[in-house]
Design a protein around this motif. Structure first.
Motif, short mmCIF file in Angstrom:
data_model
loop_
_atom_site.label_atom_id
_atom_site.label_comp_id
_atom_site.label_asym_id
_atom_site.label_seq_id
_atom_site.Cartn_x
_atom_site.Cartn_y
_atom_site.Cartn_z
N LEU A 196 -11.10 -0.57 -11.74
CA LEU A 196 -10.40 -0.22 -10.66
C LEU A 196 -9.45 -0.97 -9.90
O LEU A 196 -8.47 -1.03 -9.78
CB LEU A 196 -10.39 1.58 -10.00
CG LEU A 196 -10.59 2.16 -11.16
CD1 LEU A 196 -11.06 3.69 -10.52
CD2 LEU A 196 -8.67 2.85 -11.63
N ALA A 197 -10.05 -1.84 -9.15
CA ALA A 197 -10.03 -2.73 -8.93
C ALA A 197 -9.29 -3.84 -9.20
O ALA A 197 -8.22 -4.36 -8.55
CB ALA A 197 -11.12 -3.75 -8.03
N GLY B 30 -5.69 -2.93 -8.68
CA GLY B 30 -5.26 -2.40 -7.76
C GLY B 30 -4.22 -2.42 -7.30
O GLY B 30 -3.09 -2.87 -8.27
N SER B 31 -3.83 -2.46 -5.41
CA SER B 31 -2.58 -2.81 -5.50
C SER B 31 -2.09 -4.91 -5.08
O SER B 31 -3.11 -4.95 -5.55
CB SER B 31 -2.48 -2.18 -3.77
OG SER B 31 -3.55 -3.12 -3.57
N ASP C 148 0.12 -7.57 -2.85
CA ASP C 148 1.24 -7.18 -2.23
C ASP C 148 3.27 -6.98 -2.64
O ASP C 148 3.33 -7.30 -3.17
CB ASP C 148 1.54 -8.61 -1.45
CG ASP C 148 -0.13 -8.66 -0.60
OD1 ASP C 148 -0.40 -8.37 -0.32
OD2 ASP C 148 -0.64 -9.86 -1.14
N ILE D 1 2.75 2.35 7.06
CA ILE D 1 2.13 1.87 5.23
C ILE D 1 2.51 2.59 4.22
O ILE D 1 2.20 2.19 3.45
CB ILE D 1 0.65 1.08 5.94
CG1 ILE D 1 0.57 0.05 7.36
CG2 ILE D 1 -0.44 1.23 4.42
CD1 ILE D 1 -0.58 0.17 8.11
N LEU D 2 2.34 3.75 4.92
CA LEU D 2 2.13 4.39 3.67
C LEU D 2 3.07 5.10 2.72
O LEU D 2 3.40 5.15 2.05
CB LEU D 2 1.29 6.14 3.38
CG LEU D 2 -0.04 6.35 3.90
CD1 LEU D 2 -0.42 7.73 4.73
CD2 LEU D 2 -0.43 6.62 3.20
N GLN E 290 3.61 2.34 0.45
CA GLN E 290 2.16 1.31 -0.50
C GLN E 290 1.95 2.82 -1.40
O GLN E 290 1.26 2.98 -2.79
CB GLN E 290 1.29 1.90 0.43
CG GLN E 290 -0.57 1.21 -0.54
CD GLN E 290 0.03 -0.28 -0.68
OE1 GLN E 290 0.58 -1.21 0.01
NE2 GLN E 290 -0.63 -0.90 -1.76
N ASP F 247 0.48 -7.16 6.50
CA ASP F 247 -0.23 -7.18 5.68
C ASP F 247 -0.54 -6.25 4.55
O ASP F 247 -0.82 -6.31 3.04
CB ASP F 247 -1.99 -6.35 6.07
CG ASP F 247 -3.07 -7.68 5.32
OD1 ASP F 247 -2.95 -8.38 4.13
OD2 ASP F 247 -3.73 -5.98 5.35
N ALA F 248 0.14 -5.78 4.65
CA ALA F 248 0.38 -4.31 3.92
C ALA F 248 1.60 -4.26 2.78
O ALA F 248 1.96 -3.57 2.56
CB ALA F 248 0.69 -3.39 4.37
N GLY F 249 2.65 -5.59 2.94
CA GLY F 249 3.40 -5.88 2.95
C GLY F 249 4.90 -5.04 3.33
O GLY F 249 5.77 -4.52 2.40
N ALA G 45 -3.60 0.37 3.37
CA ALA G 45 -2.54 -0.43 2.22
C ALA G 45 -2.75 -1.43 0.86
O ALA G 45 -1.65 -1.24 -0.16
CB ALA G 45 -2.21 -2.19 2.95
N LEU H 89 -8.44 -0.61 -3.58
CA LEU H 89 -9.10 -1.15 -4.50
C LEU H 89 -8.82 -2.99 -4.84
O LEU H 89 -8.85 -3.13 -5.75
CB LEU H 89 -8.63 -0.73 -5.54
CG LEU H 89 -8.79 1.05 -6.11
CD1 LEU H 89 -8.32 1.83 -7.19
CD2 LEU H 89 -10.16 1.57 -5.45
#
Lengths: 467, 290
Positions: free
Chosen positions: A45-46, A49-50, A52, A115-116, A119, A140-142, B39, B42
């Motif tokens: 899953l990593a 992952g997300s 930027d 952020i949410l 994201q 950091d969350a873009g 943010a 995973l």
């Protein structure tokens, strides 16, 4: 009776009476399988992952224009709603033809909601009214668009030089890039109830020791009808963090030293925390339960004599519809203490306007950000009671129109914003650092541990993160 | 007797399990073993680092014991009070009546409203109880001002809110006690207490244990009252585990990996305590049966 499940022509029978030991071999194998599956699942899953979502605004994006039929969606700090909805929205409609759709978030949830929004892929909002100590987490969350090229290209049209030097970089600059323009220049000064001070024959304090003496005398002499001090100690950075940092600057301290190392165990920091503990018995009960609303209400209703808070209190205090002390209050710079003789405030909170990386109307958003932070609009919102906005521009801070509405507070406001206020950390993870600090301070105020233990624990937490 | 059931009939249930249990649980486990922020969930595999972080948290670790104490005290109080009130209501007749309906009000009121109402009542200045405190010579007293006081206040409000649930279930359970048994006991000369312990309690014990287990789980889940009334303070005195996990994941650090690890640890603690209660229940019912 038993239940039989056909399973591809084969089946199994589950007896109605099943006797198992609490931790059978089968259960152990199930747990091992679960743990093994999780170990495999995590990296897989990593890998999915997300990522930027960094995005930059082009230098040729507009700073003004007509946006008829365009509705900009704003996610703003709840106390700022009046400024956007009642002051700026009608003026923006007249200036550009565009509309504003304002959504408020409580101040302690503002950064996470922003952020949410990005994201989660919702991307509902175009403009973020962001809290500057959350800047690192937002970047950091873009979640925030890089505005560097746009600001550099249009620095004259935006009148960048007109922003107060004390707040321009702290509110907008991170890692050499700019992510917004200043909107609300928040500092604290010390407000006092002049009637209570006159009645009990005491003067506005210039040092934290004098503050203690004034607080103790009024609380004792008033016999419950009023309290000498209102100490905002709710366990969130925006409240208890401000109260501690106000005292820290007064005693000449810093949060981090010139080398970027935490300085939470300095003599000044210990003196500041000790002051919070020592003043509690004579303050409005009970500091750890006093938040923004309770403090304001107590001061405006005449129940407390001293309150260190944001400068827009001047407008609230003078508004007879919201205040019982209109015309009977005053303000001074934050007191000093220890060896420090020079008053200094801190950038307690403070907000900028940035553009969401998920903005559907980035051009209109850019034009709105430039317009909303211009001197005319900043003067307008800073001069409106209940808007919760303070100057971000030198022209507004020096304007007679602003001085006229904040009346007796103009001196300390100019001294604070025009000086060298202490800047809170703003890199990614800064909100956690500040939460760690206020958690420890609360333990000291509650009497669960000593001031030295609390600050030592906070120092350790900060050292782990900052070094 | 056995009955054949085609496998495909189980598909809706299996799909539901996959969607609502397996996927969320798998995702939670994945969060717990990866570097995950709000943010960037995973981001990379972290092994047991999040569990280590969870177990070194000054707020979370003590909250496990605090939550357990809270849940156990709340369970004992709500279950016993609920049964007492149900017995008193039953003594008035078989109808729940207006008094019963009024008793249910805290249960059907939104928890946030309950929190706001109690916060306003308890405010030391201008609060609903402020005048009363002055009248009895403790002006300015703030029950939320000390750690123990705040914990007890939250506990009392929770008991006030959730006792009606126990009343409702207990009242219904008392309805299954056969009147002729009560009459026989009376004719045999049994007093009120003796009748209750030998006739009523055996009939309602399974229900009471079920109420206790439910109240225990509800006690572990308290969150809204904390957010509205104390924000976990003063200090960490009212920081129960759900609030500590919320703080880790959604406020301050936005550390979803550690929050997920904390959630799994908390679930293990709740599961262990619930298992103990369930085992005790089974043993008690078995003893009564024999």
């Amino acid at each position: 009776m038993s239940f039989y499940l056909a399973l591809g022509g084969r089946g199994f029978i589950a007896s109605e009476v099943v006797t198992t030991s609490p931790f059978s071999r089968r259960r152990a194998l199930q747990l091992i399988g679960l743990a093994g599956g999780a170990a495999v699942l995590g990296p897989v899953l990593a890998a999915c992952g997300s990522s930027d979502g960094a995005r930059a605004l082009a230098g040729n994006a507009p700073v003004s224009g007509r946006f008829d039929g365009v509705t900009l969606k704003l996610l703003v700090n709840q106390p700022h709603v009046t400024s956007f909805r009642d002051v700026l929205a009608p003026a923006w409609k007249a200036a550009s033809g565009g509309d504003l759709d304002v959504t408020a978030a409580p101040y302690d949830q503002l950064t996470s909601k922003q952020i949410l929004d990005v994201q989660s892929g919702t991307g509902e909002f175009d403009v973020f009214d962001y809290f500057y100590f959350g800047l690192g987490d937002l970047v950091d969350a873009g979640a925030l668009t890089d505005l560097t090229a746009w600001i550099d290209t249009n620095k004259d049209k935006i009148d960048v030089a007109g922003f107060l030097p004390s707040i321009y970089d702290p509110y907008t600059l991170l890692g050499g890039k700019r992510y917004g323009l200043p909107y609300d220049g928040d500092v604290h000064i010390l407000f006092y109830n002049a009637e209570l001070l006159d009645r009990y024959k005491v003067e506005p304090p210039k040092t934290w020791d004098e503050y203690d003496a004034v607080s103790a005398k009024i609380t004792t002499d008033a016999k419950g009808s009023a309290y000498g001090a209102i100490v905002s100690g709710q366990q969130v950075p925006m409240i208890l963090g401000c109260s501690f940092i106000n005292r820290l600057t007064g005693y000449g301290g810093e949060l981090v030293d010139a080398n970027g190392k935490p300085a939470l165990t300095s003599d000044a920091a210990i003196a500041a925390a000790n002051h919070l503990v020592a003043v509690a018995p004579s303050a409005l009960p009970t500091p750890l339960q006093i938040g923004f609303d309770q403090a304001n209400q107590a001061f405006l209703s005449g129940q407390g004599a001293l309150l260190d808070t944001w400068t827009d209190m001047a407008l609230r205090a003078e508004d007879p519809t919201a205040s019982k002390i209109a015309g009977r209050w005053g303000a001074v710079s934050l007191p000093v203490g220890g060896t420090n003789k020079t008053p200094r405030t801190a950038l307690d909170a403070g907000f900028g306007l940035g553009i969401s990386t998920a903005a559907k109307n980035p051009d209109a958003a850019a034009a709105f950000v430039a317009w909303a932070t211009a001197a005319a609009q900043n003067l307008s919102v800073s001069s409106t009671a209940g808007a919760g906005i303070d100057p971000v521009r030198g022209a507004v801070l020096g304007a007679d129109g602003y001085a006229k509405v904040v009346t007796k507070a103009i001196g300390p406001i100019r001294e604070g914003l025009g000086g060298r206020p202490l800047v809170w950390p703003k890199e990614a993870g800064a909100p956690k650092l500040l939460q760690d600090l206020v958690d420890q301070l609360a333990l000291a105020i509650a009497g669960s541990q000593t001031v030295e233990q609390s600050l030592g624990n906070a120092q350790s937490s900060w050292e782990k993160s900052l070094t | 007797m056995s009955r054949r059931v085609p496998l495909w009939l189980a598909l809706p249930a299996v799909a539901g399990l996959l969607l609502f249990l397996v996927y969320p649980t798998g995702y939670l486990i994945a969060l717990a073993i990866t570097h995950s922020s709000l943010a960037h969930p995973l981001r990379s595999f972290s092994g047991a680092a999040n569990f280590s972080s969870a177990l070194s948290s000054a707020a979370f670790v003590p909250s496990l014991a605090r939550s357990t104490v809270f849940a156990v005290l709340a369970t004992v109080a709500t279950t016993s009070l609920g049964l007492t009130l149900a017995v008193l209501l039953r003594a008035r007749g078989t109808k729940f009546g207006v008094v019963g309906a009024l008793l249910l009000l805290p249960l059907v009121t939104a928890p946030v409203l309950i929190g706001v109402a109690w916060k306003l009542l308890l405010a030391p200045v201008g609060g609903g109880f402020a005048e009363a405190f002055w009248a009895i010579g403790v002006g300015g007293f703030n029950p939320l001002g000390s750690g123990v006081g705040a914990f007890l206040v939250i506990l009392l409000i929770h008991v006030w809110q959730w006792t009606p649930f126990a009343v409702l279930i207990s009242f219904a359970a008392l309805g299954v006690v056969r009147p002729e048994l009560l009459e026989s006991a009376r004719i045999d000369g049994a007093g009120t207490w003796r009748t209750f312990t030998t006739v009523v309690w055996p009939a309602i014990a399974p229900t009471q244990w079920a109420v206790a287990v439910l109240e225990l789980v509800i006690g572990y889940k308290v969150f809204d009252l904390i957010v509205v009334i104390t924000a976990g303070g003063p200090g960490f005195a009212t920081t129960l585990s759900p609030y500590a996990i919320y703080q880790t994941g959604l406020r301050g650090s936005f550390d979803m990996g550690t929050a997920a690890a904390q959630t799994l640890i908390f679930a293990a603690v709740v599961g262990a305590v619930a298992t103990i209660v369930t085992a005790t229940r089974a043993r008690a019912l078995k003893a009564e049966g024999s």
